[in-house]
Design an enzyme around this catalytic site. Sequence first.
Site, PDB file in Angstrom:
ATOM      1  N   LEU C  75      44.453   9.835  -6.121  1.00  0.00           N
ATOM      2  CA  LEU C  75      43.234   9.354  -7.226  1.00  0.00           C
ATOM      3  C   LEU C  75      43.669   7.901  -7.728  1.00  0.00           C
ATOM      4  O   LEU C  75      42.735   7.404  -8.450  1.00  0.00           O
ATOM      5  CB  LEU C  75      42.995  10.387  -8.048  1.00  0.00           C
ATOM      6  CG  LEU C  75      42.523  11.797  -7.442  1.00  0.00           C
ATOM      7  CD1 LEU C  75      42.288  12.840  -8.721  1.00  0.00           C
ATOM      8  CD2 LEU C  75      41.395  11.773  -6.428  1.00  0.00           C
ATOM      9  N   CYS C  76      44.679   7.475  -7.135  1.00  0.00           N
ATOM     10  CA  CYS C  76      44.998   5.878  -7.543  1.00  0.00           C
ATOM     11  C   CYS C  76      43.868   4.930  -6.811  1.00  0.00           C
ATOM     12  O   CYS C  76      43.530   5.176  -5.918  1.00  0.00           O
ATOM     13  CB  CYS C  76      46.401   5.597  -7.143  1.00  0.00           C
ATOM     14  SG  CYS C  76      47.530   5.692  -8.561  1.00  0.00           S
ATOM     15  N   HIS C  77      43.664   4.105  -7.729  1.00  0.00           N
ATOM     16  CA  HIS C  77      42.890   2.910  -7.150  1.00  0.00           C
ATOM     17  C   HIS C  77      43.776   2.061  -6.533  1.00  0.00           C
ATOM     18  O   HIS C  77      44.798   1.851  -7.081  1.00  0.00           O
ATOM     19  CB  HIS C  77      42.099   2.010  -8.278  1.00  0.00           C
ATOM     20  CG  HIS C  77      41.120   3.005  -9.072  1.00  0.00           C
ATOM     21  ND1 HIS C  77      41.568   3.755 -10.101  1.00  0.00           N
ATOM     22  CD2 HIS C  77      39.739   3.049  -8.875  1.00  0.00           C
ATOM     23  CE1 HIS C  77      40.385   4.449 -10.417  1.00  0.00           C
ATOM     24  NE2 HIS C  77      39.435   3.963  -9.888  1.00  0.00           N
ATOM     25  N   MET C 113      51.642   3.566 -12.141  1.00  0.00           N
ATOM     26  CA  MET C 113      51.854   4.197 -11.036  1.00  0.00           C
ATOM     27  C   MET C 113      52.907   3.443 -10.076  1.00  0.00           C
ATOM     28  O   MET C 113      53.730   3.854  -9.098  1.00  0.00           O
ATOM     29  CB  MET C 113      50.762   4.967 -10.098  1.00  0.00           C
ATOM     30  CG  MET C 113      50.063   6.026 -11.406  1.00  0.00           C
ATOM     31  SD  MET C 113      51.335   7.208 -11.978  1.00  0.00           S
ATOM     32  CE  MET C 113      52.042   7.935 -10.387  1.00  0.00           C
ATOM     33  N   GLU C 114      52.502   2.080  -9.809  1.00  0.00           N
ATOM     34  CA  GLU C 114      53.017   1.285  -8.836  1.00  0.00           C
ATOM     35  C   GLU C 114      54.638   1.173  -9.360  1.00  0.00           C
ATOM     36  O   GLU C 114      55.469   1.175  -8.320  1.00  0.00           O
ATOM     37  CB  GLU C 114      52.548  -0.066  -8.836  1.00  0.00           C
ATOM     38  CG  GLU C 114      51.269  -0.235  -7.954  1.00  0.00           C
ATOM     39  CD  GLU C 114      49.948   0.632  -8.588  1.00  0.00           C
ATOM     40  OE1 GLU C 114      49.957   0.904  -9.885  1.00  0.00           O
ATOM     41  OE2 GLU C 114      49.172   0.761  -7.968  1.00  0.00           O
ATOM     42  N   ASP C 128      69.332   8.199   0.573  1.00  0.00           N
ATOM     43  CA  ASP C 128      69.425   8.190   1.933  1.00  0.00           C
ATOM     44  C   ASP C 128      70.552   7.840   2.701  1.00  0.00           C
ATOM     45  O   ASP C 128      71.283   8.211   3.590  1.00  0.00           O
ATOM     46  CB  ASP C 128      68.158   7.632   2.584  1.00  0.00           C
ATOM     47  CG  ASP C 128      68.082   7.817   4.111  1.00  0.00           C
ATOM     48  OD1 ASP C 128      68.149   8.742   4.857  1.00  0.00           O
ATOM     49  OD2 ASP C 128      67.830   6.534   4.676  1.00  0.00           O
TER      50      ASP C 128
END
Lengths: 158, 158, 158, 158, 158, 158
Positions: C75-77, C113-114, C128
Amino acid sequence: MNKLTHFDASGQAHMVNVGDKPNTHRIAIATGKITMLPETFQMIEAGSHKKGDVLGIARIAGIQASKKTSELIPLCHPLALSHVSLDFQLNSEQSSITCQVRAETTGPTGVEMEALTAVQVALLTIYDMAKAVDRGMVMGNVKLLEKSGGKSGEWKAS
Amino acid sequence: MNKLTHFDASGQAHMVNVGDKPNTHRIAIATGKITMLPETFQMIEAGSHKKGDVLGIARIAGIQASKKTSELIPLCHPLALSHVSLDFQLNSEQSSITCQVRAETTGPTGVEMEALTAVQVALLTIYDMAKAVDRGMVMGNVKLLEKSGGKSGEWKAS
Amino acid sequence: MNKLTHFDASGQAHMVNVGDKPNTHRIAIATGKITMLPETFQMIEAGSHKKGDVLGIARIAGIQASKKTSELIPLCHPLALSHVSLDFQLNSEQSSITCQVRAETTGPTGVEMEALTAVQVALLTIYDMAKAVDRGMVMGNVKLLEKSGGKSGEWKAS
Amino acid sequence: MNKLTHFDASGQAHMVNVGDKPNTHRIAIATGKITMLPETFQMIEAGSHKKGDVLGIARIAGIQASKKTSELIPLCHPLALSHVSLDFQLNSEQSSITCQVRAETTGPTGVEMEALTAVQVALLTIYDMAKAVDRGMVMGNVKLLEKSGGKSGEWKAS
Amino acid sequence: MNKLTHFDASGQAHMVNVGDKPNTHRIAIATGKITMLPETFQMIEAGSHKKGDVLGIARIAGIQASKKTSELIPLCHPLALSHVSLDFQLNSEQSSITCQVRAETTGPTGVEMEALTAVQVALLTIYDMAKAVDRGMVMGNVKLLEKSGGKSGEWKAS
Amino acid sequence: MNKLTHFDASGQAHMVNVGDKPNTHRIAIATGKITMLPETFQMIEAGSHKKGDVLGIARIAGIQASKKTSELIPLCHPLALSHVSLDFQLNSEQSSITCQVRAETTGPTGVEMEALTAVQVALLTIYDMAKAVDRGMVMGNVKLLEKSGGKSGEWKAS
């Protein structure tokens, strides 16, 4: 005047120049439908308020697809969506589900493709989740209902 | 027995375990149609053998979309497509274009979704390229025509 | 008032409408940590100024992931990042590496969020690259440190 | 003054802060060339006005690649392209095809990378489509021809 | 012997050669946790069996992210996931939610990164959906629980 | 016999059917070069063993791009890369940097495009990172050096 704007004078495809178009608030509403067997319809209807939430997943798939529109449609401009929502209507007599999408942006190009892409991918997701029980489902009546904003202004499907 | 396999016993979505399924040669054929104004149809028809090649671009968009299927459809498995082709039929009486897609793989899961996704994105691309002259185009009759391979074997739309 | 804004009144998820929000300069700073065996820590520390530059690669992975945030978080823009930087702190007593990310944009939605996505993917990339020698590494304390811009203004982790 | 701006004072890569740069109209024009056997050249030339349209497909691939630039080039900022077009020149004496791309945006960063990425992927697509008959094709002379907009203003290749 | 395998003898990163490794059935199980305010926890808990289904959306985001692992983690090999599932445990005393992911493939490389990436993106999605009411949530204890398959065989977190 | 295999008998593009081709071990080696001003060359050379590691970042960009080949090149088949490595040669007399890529897979189609795509994106990344000091850099001599595996067997550039 009436021509395919995605081609230049020599018939070559290009991404149309929208550099001179002003940013306006744009809205597009699109719809589409998937028709299935009554048993399939009942399974999906049951899941929508209990467990096995097909429509909740299709809604997320549609929202995410709208953000991928310019990746999928070759000559679409990338744009910053400001709103996307999906609404499902269950029609038990027809054993069909209608998906309606509203997409909005403030920018130089319209959001019709974003709304239509969300409809198509939401319908495909429903198909995917129910195909093990019903391969014969049919998707159709996918179209723009209305748009506003931009130079061409308001438009509604007749 | 007849249930939505994308959900586990508690109703939670998962990517179905295909680890035990053998690799078989799988084929899926899907179709869909876009209906438009006669003038729009004539423009696209003219372009297909001269310049302004809408269908050539829609074909490429469909092939590329089939490779993105597992990104678009949340519970689809990624798979290695071994073949994709798109064929367009122009129906001048109806002012409609039918798109038929054949997708193939050798693997543990079917390619129905890849074929259907290619159809949907090819139709959307036609819509995009002609929408400046005809916003009222309608996409429909999108469905699987036949599939073969895998445990469920051959299936044809009735 | 205090509610989950990603759902509408009927509980359906949507991409929140930010069409009316003004563009403001927004900053978010997030952090996270990965803890490992002392031998693993020494290998990574050695590489960071010679060859085998684990942190240089994790930094690039984090920057690239921040650009994929709206693809990963349903739901992120989508937004136009104007700046992203990652900083690593090596804590030899704890055999841990802390990653701090600063993300900025000028737009109608925040960049929390970024920043957090960049932290998570940078930590995953370290994991990793060192997992062949140390599968037991643990990632944690991933959180927002501060944000500014937008209607809610400044916020700092207590 | 003359330094690699993608690194900070301590030599760490970052996405350069463009938050203070004004939005200006920016244009970049890039070019590149692929050289092949005369027989390959003739096949491609024949297709460009009949069937087997290699250049039509390379054009679409180039346009789509320009939209993926910030995904491919680690420190590139995402930007909203307002125009992309590709032009091919067929040079029969050299058996070579030159691709020229024009990209435009209104924003805080330039579109040089978008133009160059479109050139590279268009050339790669030509290579791909003809490699079964000619593995020895060579791509070269890929460079920026000119740019305008932004603080550094106009620039032309000497 | 104990070295960072993602670097060659001269310290340069590469995608490790797995061409000689046999295809084996591989499983990885990873976990992680997000801790929040009691009020936030109650909102999410309420939604999970009514409307506002945060965890249903986080589950989908995690599954889709596992398919993007090789895009996000620079030196990861692309692989064909045969199964992914996510399970959430709600711990009301701690106001925390634990996410456990199981990923499987049959191939030459392990699926640890796919499982861990799904955990991280599922936690980020929970954060995103609840951040308007609780910016101080903390994600942690993200780690591999066990893996099997491949030359190194079985491994369990101590 | 000598024809463009990406088109069918009627001249329409398709993804060539590789379903009947056996899986063989395939290797491709490609190369390319970027030429710059002596000052630019010295900056990059300095960074490669200190800070400001342009080539380390270009290497990662190339590896990641090789994994995106089938997304970028419309008719490429998706394939599971088993190895990718990039090697840079610094030629100080020419002020040029040569990039050589080796890509491997075991599958029904070759990895030439994956190797060439990695070369192109690595060169583009060098261009991007140095363009603020040198817009006139030229990329060229991009070509396949050799390939092995598959029905056509071994091939070397003459």
